[in-house]
Design an enzyme around this catalytic site. Sequence first.
Site, PDB file in Angstrom:
ATOM      1  N   SER A 149       0.744  -1.067   0.105  1.00 39.49           N
ATOM      2  CA  SER A 149       0.218   0.055   0.156  1.00 39.49           C
ATOM      3  C   SER A 149       1.075   1.308  -0.121  1.00 39.49           C
ATOM      4  CB  SER A 149      -0.871   0.014   1.323  1.00 39.49           C
ATOM      5  OG  SER A 149      -1.366   1.190   1.570  1.00 39.49           O
ATOM      6  N   TYR A 187      -1.942  -1.647  10.483  1.00 43.80           N
ATOM      7  CA  TYR A 187      -2.004  -1.543   8.933  1.00 43.80           C
ATOM      8  C   TYR A 187      -0.447  -1.165   8.766  1.00 43.80           C
ATOM      9  CZ  TYR A 187      -3.909  -1.205   4.196  1.00 43.80           C
ATOM     10  OH  TYR A 187      -3.987  -1.393   2.828  1.00 43.80           O
TER      11      TYR A 187
HETATM   12  P1  NDP Z   1     -11.014  -6.675   0.063  1.00 45.85           P
HETATM   13  O1  NDP Z   1     -11.603  -6.645   1.584  1.00 45.85           O
HETATM   14  O2  NDP Z   1     -12.135  -6.768  -0.947  1.00 45.85           O
HETATM   15  O3  NDP Z   1     -10.022  -7.847  -0.125  1.00 45.85           O
HETATM   16  C1  NDP Z   1      -9.285  -8.468   0.885  1.00 45.85           C
HETATM   17  C2  NDP Z   1      -9.591 -10.110   0.865  1.00 45.85           C
HETATM   18  O4  NDP Z   1      -8.643 -10.734   1.936  1.00 45.85           O
HETATM   19  C3  NDP Z   1     -11.098 -10.540   1.460  1.00 45.85           C
HETATM   20  O5  NDP Z   1     -11.683 -11.299   0.613  1.00 45.85           O
HETATM   21  C4  NDP Z   1     -10.753 -10.834   2.752  1.00 45.85           C
HETATM   22  O6  NDP Z   1     -11.886 -11.676   3.330  1.00 45.85           O
HETATM   23  C5  NDP Z   1      -9.679 -11.809   2.748  1.00 45.85           C
HETATM   24  N1  NDP Z   1      -8.801 -11.991   3.705  1.00 45.85           N
HETATM   25  C6  NDP Z   1      -8.749 -11.225   4.784  1.00 45.85           C
HETATM   26  N2  NDP Z   1      -8.219 -12.225   6.054  1.00 45.85           N
HETATM   27  C7  NDP Z   1      -7.583 -13.313   5.303  1.00 45.85           C
HETATM   28  C8  NDP Z   1      -6.978 -14.461   5.552  1.00 45.85           C
HETATM   29  N3  NDP Z   1      -6.544 -14.709   6.820  1.00 45.85           N
HETATM   30  N4  NDP Z   1      -6.693 -15.450   4.661  1.00 45.85           N
HETATM   31  C9  NDP Z   1      -7.080 -15.212   3.375  1.00 45.85           C
HETATM   32  N5  NDP Z   1      -7.925 -13.970   3.114  1.00 45.85           N
HETATM   33  C10 NDP Z   1      -8.128 -13.077   3.777  1.00 45.85           C
HETATM   34  O7  NDP Z   1      -9.976  -5.616   0.107  1.00 45.85           O
HETATM   35  P2  NDP Z   1      -9.124  -4.895  -1.191  1.00 45.85           P
HETATM   36  O8  NDP Z   1      -9.388  -5.582  -2.376  1.00 45.85           O
HETATM   37  O9  NDP Z   1      -9.286  -3.604  -1.272  1.00 45.85           O
HETATM   38  O10 NDP Z   1      -7.792  -5.168  -0.652  1.00 45.85           O
HETATM   39  C11 NDP Z   1      -6.827  -6.084  -1.133  1.00 45.85           C
HETATM   40  C12 NDP Z   1      -5.358  -5.635  -0.670  1.00 45.85           C
HETATM   41  O11 NDP Z   1      -4.970  -4.525  -1.164  1.00 45.85           O
HETATM   42  C13 NDP Z   1      -5.325  -5.833   0.736  1.00 45.85           C
HETATM   43  O12 NDP Z   1      -4.097  -6.170   0.996  1.00 45.85           O
HETATM   44  C14 NDP Z   1      -5.117  -3.914   1.172  1.00 45.85           C
HETATM   45  O13 NDP Z   1      -4.542  -3.629   1.998  1.00 45.85           O
HETATM   46  C15 NDP Z   1      -4.374  -3.646  -0.315  1.00 45.85           C
HETATM   47  N6  NDP Z   1      -4.641  -2.397  -0.707  1.00 45.85           N
HETATM   48  C16 NDP Z   1      -6.268  -1.805  -1.042  1.00 45.85           C
HETATM   49  C17 NDP Z   1      -6.413  -0.581  -1.234  1.00 45.85           C
HETATM   50  C18 NDP Z   1      -7.644  -0.013  -1.403  1.00 45.85           C
HETATM   51  O14 NDP Z   1      -7.905   1.285  -1.765  1.00 45.85           O
HETATM   52  N7  NDP Z   1      -8.767  -0.576  -1.564  1.00 45.85           N
HETATM   53  C19 NDP Z   1      -5.209   0.305  -1.233  1.00 45.85           C
HETATM   54  C20 NDP Z   1      -3.899  -0.047  -0.983  1.00 45.85           C
HETATM   55  C21 NDP Z   1      -3.803  -1.417  -0.631  1.00 45.85           C
HETATM   56  P3  NDP Z   1     -12.998 -10.922   4.192  1.00 45.85           P
HETATM   57  O15 NDP Z   1     -13.547 -10.041   3.342  1.00 45.85           O
HETATM   58  O16 NDP Z   1     -13.654 -12.033   4.447  1.00 45.85           O
HETATM   59  O17 NDP Z   1     -12.412 -10.458   5.317  1.00 45.85           O
END
Ligand code: NDP
Length: 253
Positions: free
Chosen positions: A135, A148
């Site tokens: 990020s 985070y």
């Molecule tokens: P989402 O919440 O849509 O995606 C994250 C996914 O990870 C969810 O499906 C979540 O499941 C899953 N997850 C959580 N814990 C676990 C685990 N222990 N094992 C496997 N899967 C797990 O968010 P984003 O698509 O926005 O984020 C994806 C990545 O991008 C993250 O790492 C985030 O920090 C990063 N990011 C996002 C930004 C944004 O603006 N959206 C900006 C910068 C970075 P559940 O929903 O059930 O918890």
Amino acid sequence: MSKRILITGASSGIGKGIAEYLAKTHSVTISDWDASRLETARSDMAVKGCEVNTQVLDVTQGDHLEQLKHLADSEGIDVLVNNAGMQHVSKIEDFPPEKWQQLMNIMLTGPAMTTRAVLPAMKKNNYGRIINIGSVHSLVASAYKSAYVSAKHGLIGLAKTVALEVASSDITINTLCPGYVDTDMVRSQIKQQAELHHISESEVVEKIMLKNMPKKEFIAVEELAGTVGFLIGPYAKNITAQAIALDGGWTAH
Ligand code: NDP
């Protein structure tokens, strides 16, 4: 050439978007901790003509990591995208210790352990690309996001260390560092913030979300997917241990 790609946390948002983009030319396995959400994502994609495999994988669970290792050893994984993530916003004094630990487990220890699981197979094939979804908070901080920010900063140290350990093979590890990405989750945050602050959704976007992004637009999931596509291609084999910011100029401040 078609690669075997596994993406964590891929039943929604960025992971799902990257999967859809890469599945056009590669064999993609989407993984997530919730089997039913994973199946919903798979069938959504199938409706669009995008076929992917699924693997239930909670990146914090030892037995799931063992299964990942077995998959890598038996079928091969060329590309690992460490995408699973979670946010919790709180002052450090009030941060629930178990929540702090959970974020670290998912976003720092998790990627270290998935990397540990797939590396022997990658070394055996003398090819591997590991891409962490970090990020802009891998590079700078925002208040109230200590777990985070700490986990996301840690990913860069992890990538540097692993890059040195695997430098004699055709294996690279890099961290993408996006600013706010246009996902359903961000869209719903905009709605919530508008209600909370009694301002319009466009004001939330302009005054809160894009305040630090001089280019004043969200990063599209396709920009991340295209960057992953570049990193797994032939011209990126010497790009390793890098933090690649897609942040609209945020870190120029
Ligand atoms: P989402 O919440 O849509 O995606 C994250 C996914 O990870 C969810 O499906 C979540 O499941 C899953 N997850 C959580 N814990 C676990 C685990 N222990 N094992 C496997 N899967 C797990 O968010 P984003 O698509 O926005 O984020 C994806 C990545 O991008 C993250 O790492 C985030 O920090 C990063 N990011 C996002 C930004 C944004 O603006 N959206 C900006 C910068 C970075 P559940 O929903 O059930 O918890």
